[in-house]
Design a protein around this motif. Structure first.
Motif, PDB file in Angstrom:
ATOM      1  N   SER A  37       0.369   7.316  -3.341  1.00 18.52           N
ATOM      2  CA  SER A  37       1.477   6.359  -3.386  1.00 18.52           C
ATOM      3  C   SER A  37       0.995   5.013  -3.926  1.00 18.52           C
ATOM      4  O   SER A  37      -0.133   4.577  -3.653  1.00 18.52           O
ATOM      5  CB  SER A  37       2.087   6.175  -1.993  1.00 18.52           C
ATOM      6  N   ILE A  38       1.852   4.377  -4.684  1.00 16.50           N
ATOM      7  CA  ILE A  38       1.513   3.095  -5.308  1.00 16.50           C
ATOM      8  C   ILE A  38       1.224   2.050  -4.242  1.00 16.50           C
ATOM      9  O   ILE A  38       0.271   1.267  -4.347  1.00 16.50           O
ATOM     10  CB  ILE A  38       2.663   2.636  -6.222  1.00 16.50           C
ATOM     11  N   GLU A  39       2.026   2.048  -3.181  1.00 13.91           N
ATOM     12  CA  GLU A  39       1.848   1.045  -2.130  1.00 13.91           C
ATOM     13  C   GLU A  39       0.491   1.190  -1.443  1.00 13.91           C
ATOM     14  O   GLU A  39      -0.222   0.199  -1.243  1.00 13.91           O
ATOM     15  CB  GLU A  39       2.971   1.174  -1.103  1.00 13.91           C
ATOM     16  N   SER A  40       0.120   2.443  -1.089  1.00 14.56           N
ATOM     17  CA  SER A  40      -1.154   2.649  -0.394  1.00 14.56           C
ATOM     18  C   SER A  40      -2.338   2.356  -1.300  1.00 14.56           C
ATOM     19  O   SER A  40      -3.429   2.034  -0.820  1.00 14.56           O
ATOM     20  CB  SER A  40      -1.234   4.091   0.127  1.00 14.56           C
ATOM     21  N   LEU A  41      -2.149   2.447  -2.609  1.00 13.52           N
ATOM     22  CA  LEU A  41      -3.214   2.144  -3.562  1.00 13.52           C
ATOM     23  C   LEU A  41      -3.387   0.636  -3.718  1.00 13.52           C
ATOM     24  O   LEU A  41      -4.485   0.086  -3.547  1.00 13.52           O
ATOM     25  CB  LEU A  41      -2.898   2.794  -4.913  1.00 13.52           C
ATOM     26  N   ARG A  42      -2.301  -0.048  -4.039  1.00 13.47           N
ATOM     27  CA  ARG A  42      -2.397  -1.477  -4.340  1.00 13.47           C
ATOM     28  C   ARG A  42      -2.643  -2.324  -3.094  1.00 13.47           C
ATOM     29  O   ARG A  42      -3.164  -3.441  -3.192  1.00 13.47           O
ATOM     30  CB  ARG A  42      -1.125  -1.938  -5.056  1.00 13.47           C
ATOM     31  N   ASN A  43      -2.260  -1.807  -1.920  1.00 13.70           N
ATOM     32  CA  ASN A  43      -2.522  -2.550  -0.686  1.00 13.70           C
ATOM     33  C   ASN A  43      -4.010  -2.732  -0.426  1.00 13.70           C
ATOM     34  O   ASN A  43      -4.416  -3.615   0.344  1.00 13.70           O
ATOM     35  CB  ASN A  43      -1.886  -1.839   0.507  1.00 13.70           C
ATOM     36  N   GLN A  44      -4.834  -1.878  -1.045  1.00 15.86           N
ATOM     37  CA  GLN A  44      -6.281  -1.941  -0.820  1.00 15.86           C
ATOM     38  C   GLN A  44      -7.012  -2.570  -1.997  1.00 15.86           C
ATOM     39  O   GLN A  44      -8.220  -2.449  -2.123  1.00 15.86           O
ATOM     40  CB  GLN A  44      -6.830  -0.537  -0.545  1.00 15.86           C
ATOM     41  N   MET A  45      -6.251  -3.238  -2.866  1.00 13.60           N
ATOM     42  CA  MET A  45      -6.846  -3.878  -4.029  1.00 13.60           C
ATOM     43  C   MET A  45      -6.545  -5.370  -4.022  1.00 13.60           C
ATOM     44  O   MET A  45      -5.505  -5.811  -3.535  1.00 13.60           O
ATOM     45  CB  MET A  45      -6.290  -3.270  -5.319  1.00 13.60           C
ATOM     46  N   GLY A  46      -7.485  -6.113  -4.556  1.00 15.47           N
ATOM     47  CA  GLY A  46      -7.278  -7.537  -4.735  1.00 15.47           C
ATOM     48  C   GLY A  46      -7.383  -7.861  -6.213  1.00 15.47           C
ATOM     49  O   GLY A  46      -8.354  -7.466  -6.863  1.00 15.47           O
ATOM     50  N   ILE A  47      -6.383  -8.550  -6.738  1.00 16.37           N
ATOM     51  CA  ILE A  47      -6.341  -8.814  -8.173  1.00 16.37           C
ATOM     52  C   ILE A  47      -6.178 -10.305  -8.401  1.00 16.37           C
ATOM     53  O   ILE A  47      -5.252 -10.931  -7.873  1.00 16.37           O
ATOM     54  CB  ILE A  47      -5.176  -8.058  -8.836  1.00 16.37           C
TER      55      ILE A  47
ATOM     56  N   ASN B 282      -0.585   9.467   0.732  1.00 20.00           N
ATOM     57  CA  ASN B 282      -1.095   8.118   0.894  1.00 20.00           C
ATOM     58  C   ASN B 282      -2.592   8.087   0.620  1.00 20.00           C
ATOM     59  O   ASN B 282      -3.336   8.997   1.003  1.00 20.00           O
ATOM     60  CB  ASN B 282      -0.830   7.608   2.308  1.00 20.00           C
ATOM     61  N   MET B 283      -3.010   7.025  -0.030  1.00 19.38           N
ATOM     62  CA  MET B 283      -4.425   6.848  -0.317  1.00 19.38           C
ATOM     63  C   MET B 283      -5.156   6.511   0.977  1.00 19.38           C
ATOM     64  O   MET B 283      -4.811   5.547   1.659  1.00 19.38           O
ATOM     65  CB  MET B 283      -4.615   5.706  -1.328  1.00 19.38           C
ATOM     66  N   PRO B 284      -6.159   7.317   1.346  1.00 23.17           N
ATOM     67  CA  PRO B 284      -6.931   6.964   2.547  1.00 23.17           C
ATOM     68  C   PRO B 284      -7.729   5.694   2.305  1.00 23.17           C
ATOM     69  O   PRO B 284      -7.720   5.132   1.198  1.00 23.17           O
ATOM     70  CB  PRO B 284      -7.841   8.183   2.756  1.00 23.17           C
ATOM     71  N   GLN B 285      -8.419   5.219   3.325  1.00 22.94           N
ATOM     72  CA  GLN B 285      -9.182   3.986   3.162  1.00 22.94           C
ATOM     73  C   GLN B 285     -10.173   4.142   2.017  1.00 22.94           C
ATOM     74  O   GLN B 285     -10.992   5.062   1.996  1.00 22.94           O
ATOM     75  CB  GLN B 285      -9.922   3.629   4.445  1.00 22.94           C
TER      76      GLN B 285
ATOM     77  N   VAL C  16      -5.039   8.642  -9.363  1.00 23.73           N
ATOM     78  CA  VAL C  16      -4.173   7.537  -8.934  1.00 23.73           C
ATOM     79  C   VAL C  16      -2.692   7.878  -9.090  1.00 23.73           C
ATOM     80  O   VAL C  16      -1.833   7.258  -8.443  1.00 23.73           O
ATOM     81  CB  VAL C  16      -4.498   6.241  -9.708  1.00 23.73           C
ATOM     82  N   LYS C  17      -2.369   8.876  -9.925  1.00 23.73           N
ATOM     83  CA  LYS C  17      -0.969   9.283 -10.086  1.00 23.73           C
ATOM     84  C   LYS C  17      -0.477  10.100  -8.902  1.00 23.73           C
ATOM     85  O   LYS C  17       0.725  10.285  -8.738  1.00 23.73           O
ATOM     86  CB  LYS C  17      -0.803  10.100 -11.364  1.00 23.73           C
ATOM     87  N   LYS C  18      -1.414  10.595  -8.080  1.00 26.35           N
ATOM     88  CA  LYS C  18      -1.032  11.495  -6.987  1.00 26.35           C
ATOM     89  C   LYS C  18      -1.118  10.837  -5.627  1.00 26.35           C
ATOM     90  O   LYS C  18      -1.028  11.511  -4.599  1.00 26.35           O
ATOM     91  CB  LYS C  18      -1.897  12.752  -7.041  1.00 26.35           C
TER      92      LYS C  18
END
Length: 590
Positions: free
Chosen positions: A420-430, A344-347, A416-418
């Motif tokens: 999880s997609i969910e933990s990455l995109r949850n912290q982005m606004g597009i 999971n991507m940390p904060q 970013v490939k390593k």
């Protein structure tokens, strides 16, 4: 408008029909107890249908001929009871199978929809929405009768045919053989028709998808069509697609309708052979009246299930193309998935790094070519350049909507490939130039950015981007129901709601892809303060052709032919008198 533009996915993946049917019917195994009860009920029905001719034979030969009236009444009462019970059990069977089939269709539709939600942008780039809808709705609906009749027709009728053959051979082998001499002719005819009909039904399904895709796009773009008075052209395109759909259907039906005549001819010839053998070859003195009547009944009982099975087979040929199209999508693997050892991507702090990134959408033309840069946390980066230069591709790679062919994209040092997609995109606004709003209330649309957001957070986000005032002027404020795609709101109001939706998610990395392109000058002044508040403390990427919106950016990347050709703040780039200078002067010094 070219009809060919609606034929992009007409090349279907060839797959084994046996595999398709096995996979389809495997859904029935999840309801084994209900199916078992249905089979018991149908076993009773088969038994009753087999006993009825024997009752008739006994009534004629053993009771009517000897005037045994009391015995005849007892036999008729027995026949009445078992047949009334049969009527009741048929109703129960129909109810159970209807419920099971509807639940199976619900399961398949849910699985297909869930899988589609996981597919990458490349899948949607190559398929019109209407064609996807035709598989979720039309193709799945076509499976209902196949699933139901598999149990209610194929199994009982198959058992009936076998039982009738056994009884006929037991009663009189010669008559039985004569009755079934036409079976090889029937089998050869059915195989031939199946081979010819299946590809025709595949083509019909594709033409149906083409028609759905066109109608969906036509309705979505009705304003443009009417604005340019293009109704006649779209009507001509619709007529062409409709004609292709009709021709494909007629061609498929014409071939499939051959099943009935083949069965009827075989049935008629079987009857002729039965009576010819019984009357001419064996002689009427060798066969009793009751046996002749029973054999005639059994012969009908033999060919009627054959006819039913042929209809089911015809239905199978018709609808298996739908199952193939459904499983084709379900077997399409998402190109963007989590690796097995994903973490999971940390904060996110906000450092973004591109290391020699090369990317192509079609594996042929390079959209990005050896791009490298490093963005510090909290920086605002503006991306400018001609259309197709690669600006949107850069932000799509940061969000991992696509994967690079060469190089690495890192956030805070993490590939970013390593993560999880969910933990990455949850912290982005597009935010994109297409400010899509869903049917529902304004409050629900803003909350879409953060599903557990409180009313206070929603109002605060709206105030931050100056959307609160216009919302409160609506009849129901935040509870105002929006029409499809935000119908009834101005473009600027939709834009402000999209900003509020992004704001409430509190993203660590913010991406604005032409997010202010549709805002008028007055609205831009209102939202500019909100944008600055939105950008504060976040790593931000702003794509804009309107250069007035990026004058305060920390750095501006000028993208040309997939490369960063200029870099610096607005003042530095103006001094260089390069591409940015040309773009700026073209907008402000005309």
């Amino acid at each position: 408008m070219a009809v060919n533009s609606y034929k992009d996915d007409e090349q279907s993946v060839e797959r084994s029909k046996v595999q398709t049917l096995t996979r389809l019917f495997s859904y029935l195994l999840r309801y084994k107890w209900q199916i078992a009860l249905v089979l018991i009920i149908m076993g009773y029905g088969v038994a009753v249908s087999l006993v009825n001719p024997l009752i008739m034979e006994s009534a004629i030969d053993n009771h009517i001929s000897v005037r045994d009236i009391s015995g005849l009444y007892r036999l008729l009462f027995f026949a009445l009871i078992i047949n009334l019970l049969l009527v009741v059990t048929v109703k129960v069977r129909m109810y159970i199978m209807a419920k099971v089939c509807n639940e199976i269709l619900l399961t398949i539709r849910q699985q297909l929809y869930t899988h589609i939600q996981k597919l990458d942008f490349k899948f949607f780039d190559s398929r019109p929405t209407g064609k996807i809808l035709s598989r979720i709705i039309g193709d799945i609906n076509s499976l209902k009768d196949v699933l139901s009749n598999c149990v209610t027709t194929l199994i009982p009728d198959g058992l009936t045919v076998i039982a009738v053959i056994v009884i006929m051979v037991w009663k009189n082998p010669k008559l039985a053989l004569a009755s079934m001499l036409t079976i090889p002719f029937m089998a050869a005819g059915m195989v031939y028709i199946q081979v010819k009909a299946h590809p025709r039904w595949q083509l019909f399904r594709k033409k149906s998808a083409n028609l759905n895709a066109f109608v969906h796009e036509d309705m979505a773009g009705i304003r443009i069509i009417q604005s340019f008075h293009a109704q006649e052209e779209t009507e001509n395109t619709f007529d062409e697609l409709l004609a292709e759909h009709r021709i494909a259907f007629i061609d498929a039906v014409r071939m499939s309708d051959g099943f009935g005549p083949v069965i009827d001819f075989s049935w008629a010839m079987g009857c002729i052979l039965l009576y010819y053998t019984g009357i001419v070859v064996l002689g009427v003195e060798q066969v009793s009246v009751g046996t002749f009547i029973a054999f005639g009944t059994y012969l009908n009982m033999f060919w009627q299930p054959i006819h039913n099975i042929s209809n089911f087979y015809n239905q199978l040929v018709t609808n298996i193309a739908g199952a193939e199209r459904i499983f084709e999508i379900m077997d399409t693997p998402p190109a963007i998935t989590d690796a097995e050892d994903v973490t999971n991507m940390p904060q996110i702090k906000g450092e973004v790094t591109f290391e020699h990134v090369t990317f192509s959408y079609d594996d042929k033309v390079k959209v990005l070519d050896d791009v490298s840069f490093c963005i510090k946390p909290g920086e605002t980066i503006a991306l400018v350049g001609a259309t197709g230069a690669g600006k949107s591709t850069i932000v799509n790679l940061i969000s991992r909507f696509y994967d690079v062919q060469e190089g690495i994209v890192k956030i805070d040092g993490y590939d970013v490939k390593k993560v999880s997609i969910e933990s990455l995109r949850n912290q982005m606004g597009i935010m994109t130039q297409d400010n899509f709003l869903f049917s529902g209330t304004i409050k629900d649309n803003i909350r879409y950015g953060k599903l557990d957001a409180t009313d206070e957070e929603i109002i605060a986000a709206a105030k931050a981007v100056n959307a609160h005032d216009f919302i409160m002027k609506l009849d129901k404020g935040y509870d105002t129901e929006l029409l499809e795609r935000g119908g009834g709101l101005s473009i600027g109001q939709k834009q402000l709601l999209a900003f509020a939706r992004t704001m409430v998610s509190d993203p660590k990395i913010l991406i604005l892809d032409e997010a202010t392109s549709s805002i008028d000058t007055k609205t831009e002044l209102l939202v500019q303060e909100g944008i600055e508040h939105l950008l504060a403390g976040r790593t931000s990427f702003v794509i804009a052709h309107r250069l007035s919106t990026i004058q305060k950016a920390d750095r501006i990347f000028v993208i040309n032919d997939g490369r960063i050709v200029e870099e610096g703040n607005a003042a530095e780039l103006m001094e260089k008198r390069g591409i940015y200078y040309q773009l700026y002067t073209a907008q402000f010094m005309v």
